[in-house]
Structures are given as structure tokens and as C-alpha cells.
Design an enzyme around this catalytic site. Sequence first.
Site, PDB file in Angstrom:
ATOM      1  N   GLY A 132     -13.873  -0.609  55.321  1.00 60.07           N
ATOM      2  CA  GLY A 132     -13.951   0.677  55.999  1.00 60.07           C
ATOM      3  C   GLY A 132     -12.589   1.325  56.062  1.00 60.07           C
ATOM      4  N   ASP A 177     -14.125  -0.414  50.209  1.00 59.86           N
ATOM      5  CA  ASP A 177     -14.791   0.739  50.812  1.00 59.86           C
ATOM      6  C   ASP A 177     -15.725   1.318  49.760  1.00 59.86           C
ATOM      7  OD1 ASP A 177     -14.198   2.794  53.367  1.00 59.86           O
ATOM      8  OD2 ASP A 177     -14.997   3.791  51.593  1.00 59.86           O
ATOM      9  N   SER A 202      -7.865   1.974  69.720  1.00 57.02           N
ATOM     10  CA  SER A 202      -7.571   3.359  70.061  1.00 57.02           C
ATOM     11  C   SER A 202      -6.221   3.745  69.476  1.00 57.02           C
ATOM     12  CB  SER A 202      -7.554   3.550  71.578  1.00 57.02           C
ATOM     13  OG  SER A 202      -7.292   4.893  71.923  1.00 57.02           O
ATOM     14  N   GLY A 244      -6.303   6.743  67.121  1.00 56.46           N
ATOM     15  CA  GLY A 244      -6.643   7.846  66.235  1.00 56.46           C
ATOM     16  C   GLY A 244      -5.791   7.898  64.976  1.00 56.46           C
ATOM     17  N   LYS A 267     -13.212  -0.763  75.777  1.00 54.71           N
ATOM     18  CA  LYS A 267     -13.041   0.442  74.966  1.00 54.71           C
ATOM     19  C   LYS A 267     -14.078   1.503  75.337  1.00 54.71           C
ATOM     20  CE  LYS A 267     -11.322   2.936  71.593  1.00 54.71           C
ATOM     21  NZ  LYS A 267     -12.312   3.907  71.164  1.00 54.71           N
ATOM     22  N   HIS A 305     -12.800   3.057  78.402  1.00 53.73           N
ATOM     23  CA  HIS A 305     -11.647   3.846  77.971  1.00 53.73           C
ATOM     24  C   HIS A 305     -12.098   5.218  77.477  1.00 53.73           C
ATOM     25  CE1 HIS A 305      -9.235   5.321  74.540  1.00 53.73           C
ATOM     26  NE2 HIS A 305      -8.172   4.834  75.150  1.00 53.73           N
ATOM     27  N   ASN A 306     -13.125   5.243  76.643  1.00 56.83           N
ATOM     28  CA  ASN A 306     -13.591   6.512  76.098  1.00 56.83           C
ATOM     29  C   ASN A 306     -14.283   7.369  77.151  1.00 56.83           C
ATOM     30  OD1 ASN A 306     -12.618   5.443  73.721  1.00 56.83           O
ATOM     31  ND2 ASN A 306     -14.369   6.077  72.499  1.00 56.83           N
ATOM     32  N   GLU A 341     -11.565   8.995  78.885  1.00 59.96           N
ATOM     33  CA  GLU A 341     -11.078  10.041  77.981  1.00 59.96           C
ATOM     34  C   GLU A 341     -11.914  11.315  78.121  1.00 59.96           C
ATOM     35  OE1 GLU A 341     -11.814  10.471  73.346  1.00 59.96           O
ATOM     36  OE2 GLU A 341     -10.336   8.890  73.770  1.00 59.96           O
ATOM     37  N   TYR A 342     -13.239  11.158  78.221  1.00 60.25           N
ATOM     38  CA  TYR A 342     -14.116  12.319  78.412  1.00 60.25           C
ATOM     39  C   TYR A 342     -13.712  13.091  79.663  1.00 60.25           C
ATOM     40  CZ  TYR A 342     -17.743  11.074  74.934  1.00 60.25           C
ATOM     41  OH  TYR A 342     -18.440  10.822  73.790  1.00 60.25           O
TER      42      TYR A 342
END
Length: 305
Positions: free
Chosen positions: A7, A30, A121, A123, A173, A176-177, A180-181
Site C-alpha cells: 500500500g 502496490d 498519524s 498525513g 487512533k 484521536h480522530n 480531531e473532528y
Amino acid sequence: MQLGLLGLGRMGGNMGKRLINGGHRLVVYDSNVESIDALENEGASTASSLVDLLGQLDRPRAVWSMVPSGIPTENTIEVLSNEMETGDIVIDGGNSYYKDSKSRSEMLAKKGIYFLDVGTSGGIWGLNNGYSLTVGGDKNAFNRLEPIFQTLALGPEQGYGYVGPSGAGHFVKMVHNGIEYGLMQAYAEGFELMSSKSEFCLDLSQIADIWRDGSVVRSWLLDLTSMALNEDPGLDGFEAFVEDSGEGRWTLQEAIELAVPIPVIALSLQARFRSRQASPFGPRLLSAMRNRFGGHPVKRRDLSD
């Protein structure tokens, strides 16, 4: 050390580059040939299939998957479970649901294969700035792969850690997200309020820049906000349409199961739902009810088209 990497999208590709730059030996695969070629140019060995990748790795093998969550990850884990052997390690660094990760760990453990779920995390900025990694699973497997985590993280002793048994890494995680929202929604609401105060003619990009230094609301998300506003002050190139990738929903489901109130995260998820509705039914019904019970004026839709 040697690692198989599957990936090679925006996250996976940059992670591969960081690992190669850190001196690790990668075998990559990939479905996108261009992604493979990009890492081959960086020094990675390439594989023509998942089975070919496994054949190029020294035993005991370690394979890190960065394929999308859901069916792609499920299919990948199934192939790995049939091809890998006792002592091998599977790492899922995508945004998988933690309950799925627990089930996959149990299934692989029956074959003597270790499974690590890694909340990743950072990005597209992780290549240069490092990644945040929360690792769940067998502690011995974590120890074996710690040089990998140290290279991917900000530093050898910061930005990563073993957080608990299987599922813990992806659970953390997920939360965590969800956080983040909420943070993103708070920034969006605050800046929208300032943009609506025409009396002051506020320069939002200037304010974002000021807040980046010394303010208690400074953060990387504010840095990104500043970049966006400097590039497009009115955000004219964007539609008010915000997707959600699943973690916010899982976080809310978990809160309901545990009876833990998380109103900020819940409302930030609802705001994303609303952003995707051009003329939502609920507010139209509210307008109709006000008109019926009090004769209040309404704004009518043009149905002539």
C-alpha cells in the site's frame, strides 16, 4: 532491518521513503505500478505480487500493510494468513476498526503469526516531520520491530509507543480522530463567526498567523488553517461539503456503548453530515411547521425547473 511494505499511497509511499532514508531494507508492492517505481527509485526492492514480496523476505518476516480499511485490508490479511508462518509479523497501519483488529489478531495467533495494530498519524507531512504511532498487540513483536517505529516517529524516544494488547493501537487512533473532528469543527466555527463580523473587516489569514505563536489555541491544525487562508482567503475554491472516513462514527458508537458523553465529537460528526445536504428535509419541515402554527412567512423554493 528488512520490512515488506504494502500500500504505497500518500501515507504508505512517504513512510517507505522515510524508512529507506533511515537505512532500512524494503521490499514493496502496490497495485499501482507508478507507486512501486517511485520507491524503487529511492532504493527499495520491488515485488510483482504479495506472494512474491513474501518470497523475497528473510525469515522471520515482517509485513506492514497500509491498504485502505475494510474489504481491502480483510483480503490482504487473508492472503498473508495463508502464506506466512509461525514467528512472522503482520502490521496493519491503516485506520481499521479496532474490533476487526482484535479478531484478526486472534485468527493469526492460531497460526503462530503475530499481529500489531498501529494507529498512524502524520498525513502527508510525516515524511519530513515524522509520524505518531500507537502500537497494540504482542509486546515481544513490538520489541522486535522497535527500530522501524523509531525511524518512522519524530525521534528514537518520542512520537511512538506500545499502548496495550491487540486492538489498543487502533482504538487509540479512533479516539484521536474523533478529537480531531472536534478540534477542526471548533476552528471552523470560530473563523466563520469572525468572517461574519463585517463591521471589523477582519483579515482571517492574519489572525491565524498571530494565533500560531504564543496562543493557547495554537496547533498543527491551526498551521494548516493559516496556510489555507493565506492561499485562498475566501476559500472560494472549496465547496461546503465535508466527508467523514468512519473513525468519528466508531468513536460515537463506542461512547454510546460505554455511556460516555462526548457532545463535541458527536456534534462535529453531525455537522459533517449536514454539510453534504444541499436542501435538507429537517429545516424545511421546521419552516413548514412555523408557517402552519403561526402563519410565519417562509422562503419558498422555485419548483418551476
